[in-house]
Write a protein that holds these residues in place. Structure first.
Motif, PDB file in Angstrom:
ATOM      1  N   VAL A   2      -5.575   9.927  -0.537  1.00  0.00           N
ATOM      2  CA  VAL A   2      -5.027   9.145  -0.972  1.00  0.00           C
ATOM      3  C   VAL A   2      -5.533   9.099  -1.975  1.00  0.00           C
ATOM      4  O   VAL A   2      -5.166   8.232  -3.017  1.00  0.00           O
ATOM      5  N   LEU A   3      -6.767   9.895  -2.760  1.00  0.00           N
ATOM      6  CA  LEU A   3      -7.316  10.164  -3.603  1.00  0.00           C
ATOM      7  C   LEU A   3      -6.168  10.312  -4.729  1.00  0.00           C
ATOM      8  O   LEU A   3      -6.280  10.452  -5.466  1.00  0.00           O
ATOM      9  N   LEU A   4      -4.867  11.259  -3.729  1.00  0.00           N
ATOM     10  CA  LEU A   4      -3.717  12.580  -4.840  1.00  0.00           C
ATOM     11  C   LEU A   4      -3.503  10.843  -5.796  1.00  0.00           C
ATOM     12  O   LEU A   4      -2.364  11.277  -6.480  1.00  0.00           O
ATOM     13  N   GLN A   5      -3.130   9.431  -5.073  1.00  0.00           N
ATOM     14  CA  GLN A   5      -2.477   8.277  -5.003  1.00  0.00           C
ATOM     15  C   GLN A   5      -2.767   7.530  -6.488  1.00  0.00           C
ATOM     16  O   GLN A   5      -2.415   6.650  -6.106  1.00  0.00           O
ATOM     17  N   GLY A   6      -4.373   7.781  -6.584  1.00  0.00           N
ATOM     18  CA  GLY A   6      -4.611   7.234  -7.532  1.00  0.00           C
ATOM     19  C   GLY A   6      -6.092   6.375  -7.237  1.00  0.00           C
ATOM     20  O   GLY A   6      -6.674   6.056  -8.489  1.00  0.00           O
ATOM     21  N   VAL A   7      -6.134   6.732  -5.645  1.00  0.00           N
ATOM     22  CA  VAL A   7      -7.203   5.555  -5.377  1.00  0.00           C
ATOM     23  C   VAL A   7      -8.640   5.884  -5.301  1.00  0.00           C
ATOM     24  O   VAL A   7      -8.970   7.162  -5.668  1.00  0.00           O
ATOM     25  N   ASN A  20      -1.126   3.289   5.604  1.00  0.00           N
ATOM     26  CA  ASN A  20      -0.405   5.200   5.061  1.00  0.00           C
ATOM     27  C   ASN A  20      -0.657   5.288   3.605  1.00  0.00           C
ATOM     28  O   ASN A  20      -0.427   4.298   2.824  1.00  0.00           O
ATOM     29  N   PRO A  21      -0.103   6.627   3.050  1.00  0.00           N
ATOM     30  CA  PRO A  21      -0.191   6.818   1.819  1.00  0.00           C
ATOM     31  C   PRO A  21       0.630   6.212   0.605  1.00  0.00           C
ATOM     32  O   PRO A  21       0.295   5.767  -0.445  1.00  0.00           O
ATOM     33  N   ASN A  22       1.951   6.104   1.509  1.00  0.00           N
ATOM     34  CA  ASN A  22       2.810   5.317   0.590  1.00  0.00           C
ATOM     35  C   ASN A  22       2.752   3.289   0.089  1.00  0.00           C
ATOM     36  O   ASN A  22       3.331   3.336  -0.694  1.00  0.00           O
ATOM     37  N   PHE A  23       1.877   3.426   1.162  1.00  0.00           N
ATOM     38  CA  PHE A  23       1.415   1.769   0.390  1.00  0.00           C
ATOM     39  C   PHE A  23       0.349   2.067  -0.659  1.00  0.00           C
ATOM     40  O   PHE A  23       0.376   2.120  -1.269  1.00  0.00           O
ATOM     41  N   TRP A  24      -1.289   3.063  -0.433  1.00  0.00           N
ATOM     42  CA  TRP A  24      -1.248   3.719  -1.796  1.00  0.00           C
ATOM     43  C   TRP A  24      -0.635   3.817  -3.052  1.00  0.00           C
ATOM     44  O   TRP A  24      -0.840   2.952  -4.333  1.00  0.00           O
ATOM     45  N   VAL A  25       0.237   4.637  -2.961  1.00  0.00           N
ATOM     46  CA  VAL A  25       1.341   4.566  -3.999  1.00  0.00           C
ATOM     47  C   VAL A  25       1.985   3.755  -4.537  1.00  0.00           C
ATOM     48  O   VAL A  25       1.836   3.325  -5.405  1.00  0.00           O
ATOM     49  N   ALA A  26       3.011   2.953  -3.783  1.00  0.00           N
ATOM     50  CA  ALA A  26       2.645   1.525  -3.891  1.00  0.00           C
ATOM     51  C   ALA A  26       1.938   0.384  -5.021  1.00  0.00           C
ATOM     52  O   ALA A  26       1.742  -0.208  -6.245  1.00  0.00           O
ATOM     53  N   LEU A  27       0.845   0.034  -3.814  1.00  0.00           N
ATOM     54  CA  LEU A  27      -0.185  -0.183  -4.778  1.00  0.00           C
ATOM     55  C   LEU A  27      -1.080  -0.010  -5.985  1.00  0.00           C
ATOM     56  O   LEU A  27      -1.381  -0.674  -6.836  1.00  0.00           O
ATOM     57  N   VAL A  84       8.144   0.223  -7.559  1.00  0.00           N
ATOM     58  CA  VAL A  84       7.212   2.127  -7.664  1.00  0.00           C
ATOM     59  C   VAL A  84       8.985   3.169  -6.811  1.00  0.00           C
ATOM     60  O   VAL A  84       8.510   2.449  -5.715  1.00  0.00           O
ATOM     61  N   ASN A  85       9.560   3.967  -7.707  1.00  0.00           N
ATOM     62  CA  ASN A  85      10.485   4.228  -6.953  1.00  0.00           C
ATOM     63  C   ASN A  85       9.413   5.862  -6.635  1.00  0.00           C
ATOM     64  O   ASN A  85       8.695   5.830  -7.151  1.00  0.00           O
ATOM     65  N   ALA A  86      10.493   7.165  -6.400  1.00  0.00           N
ATOM     66  CA  ALA A  86      10.406   8.511  -5.833  1.00  0.00           C
ATOM     67  C   ALA A  86       9.162   8.227  -4.901  1.00  0.00           C
ATOM     68  O   ALA A  86       7.731   9.280  -5.318  1.00  0.00           O
ATOM     69  N   VAL A  87       9.080   7.154  -3.836  1.00  0.00           N
ATOM     70  CA  VAL A  87       7.812   7.845  -3.106  1.00  0.00           C
ATOM     71  C   VAL A  87       8.494   9.034  -1.798  1.00  0.00           C
ATOM     72  O   VAL A  87       9.104   8.698  -1.429  1.00  0.00           O
ATOM     73  N   PRO A  88       7.424  10.064  -1.198  1.00  0.00           N
ATOM     74  CA  PRO A  88       8.008  10.818  -0.560  1.00  0.00           C
ATOM     75  C   PRO A  88       7.697   9.997   0.562  1.00  0.00           C
ATOM     76  O   PRO A  88       8.003   8.994   0.955  1.00  0.00           O
TER      77      PRO A  88
END
Length: 169
Positions: free
Chosen positions: A62-67, A90-97, A149-153
């Motif tokens: 999740v560090l890759l998601q900006g956390v 999950n990682p997509n939660f972190w993408v959204a947040l 937020v789109n383009a989520v894996p």
């Protein structure tokens, strides 16, 4: 009267951990994680659903998601309102947040509140046993107004193999 079944947590049945001390050092350097954030590799027999006092499970992908660690105050407040453990998202939660946090900052709106995040996303625990009960964010009214937020894996399969226990800040 029957004996209650033992609770089953997906986090206790993960594939072997791939993280090493060398990777922890790399994460600290690459993501500017201060020494005040304790990071250790859980041993293979350790229950991740019941870590030691003061520790939480953290998936390093999740560090890759900006956390970032320590967590930003807005992220801490939103997570506290949601009420799940750090390692359950999950990682997509972190993408959204992190997308919402970033968008608010770019728009000059400061940090989003839990109410603002929950206006855009519903937070639910996955009902599918394959997901082990991970928490996810689902865009509200996406069919009407599009994803915030789109383009989520659609599939991220390796994130559960990279985990540490955090303590401190």
């Amino acid at each position: 009267m029957g004996v209650p079944k033992e609770l089953v947590f997906g986090v206790d049945y993960l594939e072997p951990n791939k993280i090493t001390e060398r990777e922890i050092a790399r994460f600290r350097a690459e993501y500017f994680i201060p020494d005040s954030v304790g990071m250790r590799i859980p041993n293979p027999t350790e229950s991740l659903s019941g870590p030691k006092d003061g520790e939480v499970v953290f998936f390093t992908d999740v560090l890759l998601q900006g956390v970032r660690l320590p967590l930003q105050p807005a992220v801490q407040r939103i997570l506290a309102q949601i009420g799940y453990a750090l390692g359950q998202f999950n990682p997509n939660f972190w993408v959204a947040l992190m997308g919402v946090v970033t968008a608010f900052g770019m728009a000059g709106e400061g940090e989003p509140s839990y109410e603002q995040f929950s206006h855009l996303y519903s937070v639910t625990k996955s009902k599918c046993a394959d997901h082990g009960g991970w928490v996810q964010a689902n865009c509200l009214k996406a069919t009407e107004r599009g994803d915030f937020v789109n383009a989520v894996p659609t599939s991220q399969k390796t994130w559960r193999k990279w985990r540490v226990l955090l303590s401190g800040d």
